[in-house]
Motif scaffolding. Structure first.
Motif, PDB file in Angstrom:
ATOM      1  N   ARG A 234     -73.848  15.011 -91.314  1.00 28.83           N
ATOM      2  CA  ARG A 234     -73.234  14.291 -92.423  1.00 28.83           C
ATOM      3  C   ARG A 234     -72.789  15.201 -93.623  1.00 28.83           C
ATOM      4  N   PRO A 235     -72.165  14.778 -94.583  1.00 30.06           N
ATOM      5  CA  PRO A 235     -71.943  15.620 -95.517  1.00 30.06           C
ATOM      6  C   PRO A 235     -73.065  15.921 -96.680  1.00 30.06           C
ATOM      7  N   VAL A 236     -73.348  17.299 -96.814  1.00 27.74           N
ATOM      8  CA  VAL A 236     -74.465  17.710 -97.562  1.00 27.74           C
ATOM      9  C   VAL A 236     -73.988  18.495 -98.733  1.00 27.74           C
ATOM     10  N   THR A 237     -75.329  18.416 -99.770  1.00 30.86           N
ATOM     11  CA  THR A 237     -74.842  19.288-101.117  1.00 30.86           C
ATOM     12  C   THR A 237     -75.482  20.565-100.860  1.00 30.86           C
ATOM     13  N   VAL A 238     -75.091  21.548-101.711  1.00 32.85           N
ATOM     14  CA  VAL A 238     -75.908  22.782-101.710  1.00 32.85           C
ATOM     15  C   VAL A 238     -77.310  22.697-102.034  1.00 32.85           C
ATOM     16  N   ARG A 239     -77.665  21.697-102.983  1.00 31.21           N
ATOM     17  CA  ARG A 239     -79.099  21.321-103.185  1.00 31.21           C
ATOM     18  C   ARG A 239     -79.813  20.976-101.887  1.00 31.21           C
TER      19      ARG A 239
ATOM     20  N   TYR B  91     -79.980  29.288-105.111  1.00 30.47           N
ATOM     21  CA  TYR B  91     -78.989  28.238-105.098  1.00 30.47           C
ATOM     22  C   TYR B  91     -77.784  28.910-105.038  1.00 30.47           C
ATOM     23  N   THR B  92     -77.564  29.999-105.946  1.00 30.86           N
ATOM     24  CA  THR B  92     -76.029  30.540-105.799  1.00 30.86           C
ATOM     25  C   THR B  92     -75.724  31.257-104.424  1.00 30.86           C
ATOM     26  N   THR B  93     -76.496  31.727-103.776  1.00 31.31           N
ATOM     27  CA  THR B  93     -76.571  32.095-102.301  1.00 31.31           C
ATOM     28  C   THR B  93     -76.154  31.167-101.400  1.00 31.31           C
ATOM     29  N   VAL B  94     -76.758  30.189-101.341  1.00 32.00           N
ATOM     30  CA  VAL B  94     -76.151  28.912-100.602  1.00 32.00           C
ATOM     31  C   VAL B  94     -74.860  28.408-101.179  1.00 32.00           C
ATOM     32  N   MET B  95     -74.716  28.410-102.331  1.00 28.59           N
ATOM     33  CA  MET B  95     -73.433  27.738-102.953  1.00 28.59           C
ATOM     34  C   MET B  95     -72.193  29.019-102.369  1.00 28.59           C
ATOM     35  N   THR B  96     -72.471  30.303-102.405  1.00 30.99           N
ATOM     36  CA  THR B  96     -71.406  31.066-102.098  1.00 30.99           C
ATOM     37  C   THR B  96     -71.073  31.034-100.657  1.00 30.99           C
ATOM     38  N   VAL B  97     -72.329  30.894 -99.872  1.00 30.29           N
ATOM     39  CA  VAL B  97     -72.042  30.634 -98.411  1.00 30.29           C
ATOM     40  C   VAL B  97     -71.350  29.532 -98.092  1.00 30.29           C
ATOM     41  N   LEU B  98     -71.667  28.270 -98.477  1.00 32.75           N
ATOM     42  CA  LEU B  98     -70.896  27.101 -98.334  1.00 32.75           C
ATOM     43  C   LEU B  98     -69.520  27.212 -98.772  1.00 32.75           C
ATOM     44  N   ASP B  99     -69.235  27.888 -99.908  1.00 33.88           N
ATOM     45  CA  ASP B  99     -68.066  27.995-100.380  1.00 33.88           C
ATOM     46  C   ASP B  99     -67.016  29.068 -99.397  1.00 33.88           C
ATOM     47  N   ASN B 100     -67.766  30.097 -99.079  1.00 33.42           N
ATOM     48  CA  ASN B 100     -67.048  31.026 -98.103  1.00 33.42           C
ATOM     49  C   ASN B 100     -66.579  30.192 -96.776  1.00 33.42           C
ATOM     50  N   LEU B 101     -67.564  29.209 -96.307  1.00 35.29           N
ATOM     51  CA  LEU B 101     -67.268  28.352 -95.097  1.00 35.29           C
ATOM     52  C   LEU B 101     -66.308  27.377 -95.282  1.00 35.29           C
ATOM     53  N   HIS B 102     -66.064  27.011 -96.519  1.00 34.02           N
ATOM     54  CA  HIS B 102     -64.949  26.142 -96.985  1.00 34.02           C
ATOM     55  C   HIS B 102     -63.699  27.043 -96.932  1.00 34.02           C
TER      56      HIS B 102
ATOM     57  N   ARG C   4     -65.245  21.025 -94.753  1.00 30.18           N
ATOM     58  CA  ARG C   4     -64.315  20.478 -95.841  1.00 30.18           C
ATOM     59  C   ARG C   4     -65.383  19.972 -97.026  1.00 30.18           C
ATOM     60  N   ARG C   5     -64.651  19.695 -98.034  1.00 33.35           N
ATOM     61  CA  ARG C   5     -65.642  19.413 -99.304  1.00 33.35           C
ATOM     62  C   ARG C   5     -64.958  18.361-100.082  1.00 33.35           C
ATOM     63  N   GLU C   6     -65.996  17.501-100.659  1.00 36.73           N
ATOM     64  CA  GLU C   6     -65.322  16.291-101.254  1.00 36.73           C
ATOM     65  C   GLU C   6     -66.219  16.453-102.461  1.00 36.73           C
TER      66      GLU C   6
ATOM     67  N   ARG D 252     -69.986  17.800-101.856  1.00 39.10           N
ATOM     68  CA  ARG D 252     -70.606  17.353-100.580  1.00 39.10           C
ATOM     69  C   ARG D 252     -69.679  18.220 -99.429  1.00 39.10           C
ATOM     70  N   TYR D 253     -70.477  18.854 -98.505  1.00 41.00           N
ATOM     71  CA  TYR D 253     -69.731  19.686 -97.512  1.00 41.00           C
ATOM     72  C   TYR D 253     -70.057  19.105 -96.048  1.00 41.00           C
ATOM     73  N   GLU D 254     -69.187  19.050 -95.044  1.00 43.64           N
ATOM     74  CA  GLU D 254     -69.082  18.482 -94.155  1.00 43.64           C
ATOM     75  C   GLU D 254     -68.579  19.418 -93.132  1.00 43.64           C
ATOM     76  N   ALA D 255     -69.058  19.524 -91.636  1.00 49.07           N
ATOM     77  CA  ALA D 255     -68.566  20.530 -90.885  1.00 49.07           C
ATOM     78  C   ALA D 255     -67.127  19.813 -90.149  1.00 49.07           C
ATOM     79  N   VAL D 256     -66.206  20.755 -90.097  1.00 51.48           N
ATOM     80  CA  VAL D 256     -64.851  20.485 -89.698  1.00 51.48           C
ATOM     81  C   VAL D 256     -64.727  20.042 -88.272  1.00 51.48           C
ATOM     82  N   SER D 257     -65.674  20.927 -87.362  1.00 54.18           N
ATOM     83  CA  SER D 257     -65.824  20.622 -85.954  1.00 54.18           C
ATOM     84  C   SER D 257     -67.169  20.561 -85.619  1.00 54.18           C
TER      85      SER D 257
END
Length: 140
Positions: free
Chosen positions: A9-14, A28-39, A45-47, A54-59
């Motif tokens: 399901r869509p998840v937040t950095v927190r 927190y900034t490490t997780v945020m950076t990794v999720l941004d890189n994945l995006h 994808r993020r909304e 909120r980040y959600e896997a594309v596949s």
């Protein structure tokens, strides 16, 4: 990606941060950076939700693994040899899963026709398609 796939399901950095912090200390900034890189790479994808995303896997994880295997295989200068080497690394359980997957992809009609077509094939053609037989060390 493991955390995003785990929740399915869509998840937040927190949320990811809190889950990871159960195992180790992470910023927190490490997780945020990794999720941004994945995006940016197109894996999630993020909304926007308020000031966060909120980040959600594309596949699915399975589709991702399949894409990795396909990419590696397509880069080989000898795809048949790469497959023989790959199959040689598999456990019996993995080889059975592969046989099951081939049956699913072929479908019931092809599965029924395949043995008859194979019997009519010349022995030399079968040997060529199965380089791991007849004592070939690469197939072991």
């Amino acid at each position: 990606m493991t955390r995003v796939w785990k929740w399915n399901r869509p998840v937040t950095v927190r949320e990811v941060l809190e889950d990871l912090q159960q195992e180790r200390s992470i910023a927190y900034t490490t997780v945020m950076t990794v999720l941004d890189n994945l995006h940016q790479k197109g894996w999630v994808r993020r909304e926007a939700e308020g000031r966060a995303y909120r980040y959600e896997a594309v596949s699915t994880r399975a589709a991702y693994a399949a894409a990795l295997m396909n990419d590696a295989w397509s880069q080989s200068d000898n795809p048949a040899a790469a497959l023989v080497a790959f199959f040689g690394m598999m456990s019996e359980e993995q080889r059975q899963a592969l046989r099951d997957a081939v049956r699913i992809v072929q479908g019931p009609e092809e599965t029924r026709e395949a043995p008859e077509a194979r019997r009519q094939e010349a022995p030399e053609a079968r040997q060529e398609q199965n380089p791991g037989s007849a004592g070939d060390a690469a197939g072991r």
